[in-house]
Design a protein around this motif. Sequence first.
Motif, PDB file in Angstrom:
ATOM      1  N   GLN A  46      -1.576 -21.267  -5.538  1.00  0.00           N
ATOM      2  CA  GLN A  46      -1.300 -20.202  -6.504  1.00  0.00           C
ATOM      3  C   GLN A  46      -2.569 -19.477  -6.931  1.00  0.00           C
ATOM      4  O   GLN A  46      -3.623 -20.093  -7.121  1.00  0.00           O
ATOM      5  CB  GLN A  46      -0.614 -20.772  -7.735  1.00  0.00           C
ATOM      6  CG  GLN A  46       0.845 -20.517  -7.725  1.00  0.00           C
ATOM      7  CD  GLN A  46       1.471 -20.747  -9.086  1.00  0.00           C
ATOM      8  OE1 GLN A  46       0.823 -21.071 -10.052  1.00  0.00           O
ATOM      9  NE2 GLN A  46       2.768 -20.580  -9.130  1.00  0.00           N
ATOM     10  N   PHE A  47      -2.440 -18.158  -7.079  1.00  0.00           N
ATOM     11  CA  PHE A  47      -3.543 -17.296  -7.457  1.00  0.00           C
ATOM     12  C   PHE A  47      -3.086 -16.316  -8.531  1.00  0.00           C
ATOM     13  O   PHE A  47      -1.918 -15.928  -8.559  1.00  0.00           O
ATOM     14  CB  PHE A  47      -4.016 -16.476  -6.249  1.00  0.00           C
ATOM     15  CG  PHE A  47      -4.525 -17.308  -5.115  1.00  0.00           C
ATOM     16  CD1 PHE A  47      -5.880 -17.536  -4.967  1.00  0.00           C
ATOM     17  CD2 PHE A  47      -3.654 -17.863  -4.191  1.00  0.00           C
ATOM     18  CE1 PHE A  47      -6.357 -18.295  -3.915  1.00  0.00           C
ATOM     19  CE2 PHE A  47      -4.130 -18.626  -3.134  1.00  0.00           C
ATOM     20  CZ  PHE A  47      -5.488 -18.844  -2.998  1.00  0.00           C
ATOM     21  N   LYS A  48      -4.021 -15.863  -9.373  1.00  0.00           N
ATOM     22  CA  LYS A  48      -3.756 -14.793 -10.327  1.00  0.00           C
ATOM     23  C   LYS A  48      -4.347 -13.520  -9.732  1.00  0.00           C
ATOM     24  O   LYS A  48      -5.529 -13.478  -9.379  1.00  0.00           O
ATOM     25  CB  LYS A  48      -4.392 -15.074 -11.683  1.00  0.00           C
ATOM     26  CG  LYS A  48      -4.136 -13.946 -12.693  1.00  0.00           C
ATOM     27  CD  LYS A  48      -4.738 -14.237 -14.039  1.00  0.00           C
ATOM     28  CE  LYS A  48      -3.985 -15.309 -14.739  1.00  0.00           C
ATOM     29  NZ  LYS A  48      -2.837 -14.909 -15.495  1.00  0.00           N
ATOM     30  N   LEU A  49      -3.535 -12.480  -9.612  1.00  0.00           N
ATOM     31  CA  LEU A  49      -3.984 -11.219  -9.041  1.00  0.00           C
ATOM     32  C   LEU A  49      -4.874 -10.485 -10.042  1.00  0.00           C
ATOM     33  O   LEU A  49      -4.483 -10.260 -11.189  1.00  0.00           O
ATOM     34  CB  LEU A  49      -2.773 -10.350  -8.668  1.00  0.00           C
ATOM     35  CG  LEU A  49      -3.078  -9.005  -8.035  1.00  0.00           C
ATOM     36  CD1 LEU A  49      -3.789  -9.175  -6.699  1.00  0.00           C
ATOM     37  CD2 LEU A  49      -1.802  -8.205  -7.860  1.00  0.00           C
ATOM     38  N   LEU A  50      -6.073 -10.113  -9.599  1.00  0.00           N
ATOM     39  CA  LEU A  50      -7.010  -9.371 -10.438  1.00  0.00           C
ATOM     40  C   LEU A  50      -7.056  -7.887 -10.080  1.00  0.00           C
ATOM     41  O   LEU A  50      -7.217  -7.039 -10.955  1.00  0.00           O
ATOM     42  CB  LEU A  50      -8.420  -9.959 -10.315  1.00  0.00           C
ATOM     43  CG  LEU A  50      -8.581 -11.430 -10.684  1.00  0.00           C
ATOM     44  CD1 LEU A  50     -10.008 -11.879 -10.425  1.00  0.00           C
ATOM     45  CD2 LEU A  50      -8.181 -11.664 -12.130  1.00  0.00           C
ATOM     46  N   GLY A  51      -6.943  -7.574  -8.786  1.00  0.00           N
ATOM     47  CA  GLY A  51      -7.030  -6.184  -8.364  1.00  0.00           C
ATOM     48  C   GLY A  51      -6.515  -5.976  -6.956  1.00  0.00           C
ATOM     49  O   GLY A  51      -6.412  -6.907  -6.162  1.00  0.00           O
ATOM     50  N   ILE A  52      -6.205  -4.699  -6.646  1.00  0.00           N
ATOM     51  CA  ILE A  52      -5.666  -4.295  -5.344  1.00  0.00           C
ATOM     52  C   ILE A  52      -6.472  -3.088  -4.873  1.00  0.00           C
ATOM     53  O   ILE A  52      -6.687  -2.147  -5.641  1.00  0.00           O
ATOM     54  CB  ILE A  52      -4.176  -3.904  -5.458  1.00  0.00           C
ATOM     55  CG1 ILE A  52      -3.358  -5.073  -6.012  1.00  0.00           C
ATOM     56  CG2 ILE A  52      -3.635  -3.436  -4.114  1.00  0.00           C
ATOM     57  CD1 ILE A  52      -1.950  -4.690  -6.440  1.00  0.00           C
ATOM     58  N   GLN A  53      -6.923  -3.111  -3.605  1.00  0.00           N
ATOM     59  CA  GLN A  53      -7.713  -2.018  -3.048  1.00  0.00           C
ATOM     60  C   GLN A  53      -7.183  -1.649  -1.662  1.00  0.00           C
ATOM     61  O   GLN A  53      -7.329  -2.427  -0.721  1.00  0.00           O
ATOM     62  CB  GLN A  53      -9.176  -2.442  -2.942  1.00  0.00           C
ATOM     63  CG  GLN A  53     -10.071  -1.400  -2.333  1.00  0.00           C
ATOM     64  CD  GLN A  53     -11.483  -1.912  -2.131  1.00  0.00           C
ATOM     65  OE1 GLN A  53     -11.709  -3.104  -1.946  1.00  0.00           O
ATOM     66  NE2 GLN A  53     -12.430  -1.005  -2.163  1.00  0.00           N
ATOM     67  N   PRO A  54      -6.592  -0.444  -1.514  1.00  0.00           N
ATOM     68  CA  PRO A  54      -6.176   0.007  -0.185  1.00  0.00           C
ATOM     69  C   PRO A  54      -7.411   0.234   0.697  1.00  0.00           C
ATOM     70  O   PRO A  54      -8.438   0.720   0.224  1.00  0.00           O
ATOM     71  CB  PRO A  54      -5.454   1.327  -0.435  1.00  0.00           C
ATOM     72  CG  PRO A  54      -5.210   1.378  -1.903  1.00  0.00           C
ATOM     73  CD  PRO A  54      -6.234   0.520  -2.554  1.00  0.00           C
ATOM     74  N   ILE A  55      -7.304  -0.140   1.972  1.00  0.00           N
ATOM     75  CA  ILE A  55      -8.409  -0.008   2.921  1.00  0.00           C
ATOM     76  C   ILE A  55      -7.930   0.821   4.111  1.00  0.00           C
ATOM     77  O   ILE A  55      -6.854   0.572   4.654  1.00  0.00           O
ATOM     78  CB  ILE A  55      -8.866  -1.397   3.437  1.00  0.00           C
ATOM     79  CG1 ILE A  55      -9.355  -2.261   2.291  1.00  0.00           C
ATOM     80  CG2 ILE A  55      -9.927  -1.262   4.519  1.00  0.00           C
ATOM     81  CD1 ILE A  55     -10.593  -1.777   1.607  1.00  0.00           C
ATOM     82  N   ASN A  56      -8.737   1.813   4.512  1.00  0.00           N
ATOM     83  CA  ASN A  56      -8.441   2.618   5.696  1.00  0.00           C
ATOM     84  C   ASN A  56      -9.742   3.278   6.140  1.00  0.00           C
ATOM     85  O   ASN A  56     -10.219   4.199   5.497  1.00  0.00           O
ATOM     86  CB  ASN A  56      -7.369   3.663   5.408  1.00  0.00           C
ATOM     87  CG  ASN A  56      -6.890   4.343   6.666  1.00  0.00           C
ATOM     88  OD1 ASN A  56      -7.493   4.206   7.732  1.00  0.00           O
ATOM     89  ND2 ASN A  56      -5.804   5.077   6.548  1.00  0.00           N
ATOM     90  N   PHE A  57     -10.328   2.747   7.243  1.00  0.00           N
ATOM     91  CA  PHE A  57     -11.577   3.315   7.748  1.00  0.00           C
ATOM     92  C   PHE A  57     -11.664   3.069   9.246  1.00  0.00           C
ATOM     93  O   PHE A  57     -10.905   2.295   9.816  1.00  0.00           O
ATOM     94  CB  PHE A  57     -12.790   2.705   7.030  1.00  0.00           C
ATOM     95  CG  PHE A  57     -13.008   1.247   7.294  1.00  0.00           C
ATOM     96  CD1 PHE A  57     -13.865   0.825   8.311  1.00  0.00           C
ATOM     97  CD2 PHE A  57     -12.366   0.286   6.535  1.00  0.00           C
ATOM     98  CE1 PHE A  57     -14.062  -0.527   8.557  1.00  0.00           C
ATOM     99  CE2 PHE A  57     -12.567  -1.066   6.767  1.00  0.00           C
ATOM    100  CZ  PHE A  57     -13.415  -1.475   7.785  1.00  0.00           C
ATOM    101  N   THR A  58     -12.628   3.748   9.885  1.00  0.00           N
ATOM    102  CA  THR A  58     -12.891   3.559  11.305  1.00  0.00           C
ATOM    103  C   THR A  58     -14.201   2.798  11.433  1.00  0.00           C
ATOM    104  O   THR A  58     -15.218   3.218  10.878  1.00  0.00           O
ATOM    105  CB  THR A  58     -12.990   4.920  12.021  1.00  0.00           C
ATOM    106  OG1 THR A  58     -11.781   5.638  11.795  1.00  0.00           O
ATOM    107  CG2 THR A  58     -13.200   4.742  13.513  1.00  0.00           C
ATOM    108  N   ASN A  59     -14.171   1.675  12.158  1.00  0.00           N
ATOM    109  CA  ASN A  59     -15.392   0.881  12.311  1.00  0.00           C
ATOM    110  C   ASN A  59     -16.302   1.493  13.371  1.00  0.00           C
ATOM    111  O   ASN A  59     -15.960   2.500  14.004  1.00  0.00           O
ATOM    112  CB  ASN A  59     -15.065  -0.594  12.596  1.00  0.00           C
ATOM    113  CG  ASN A  59     -14.444  -0.828  13.945  1.00  0.00           C
ATOM    114  OD1 ASN A  59     -14.440   0.026  14.824  1.00  0.00           O
ATOM    115  ND2 ASN A  59     -13.905  -2.022  14.144  1.00  0.00           N
TER     116      ASN A  59
END
Length: 76
Positions: free
Chosen positions: A2-15
């Motif tokens: 179990q974890f407590k959610l602190l934050g959400i970050q969408p990711i979309n990039f070209t390596n």
Amino acid sequence: MQFKLLGIQPINFTNKNGEVISGTNIYVAYADENVTGLKSDKFFLKEEINLPDCKPNDNLQLAFDMRGRVINIEKV
């Protein structure tokens, strides 16, 4: 686990190899026997891993594969 959610970050990039990387970073806190208080961590969710409808401070249940990658996530 179990974890407590602190934050959400969408990711979309070209390596640097030209591959498009899409998904979501989640920032969580959890109890750890070697830490006083809570330990925090970041996990990357591939696009095919559906993040349930949740917001910061919600409790989540995460399942991992043998390499430590998130394979399932549920809101508790």
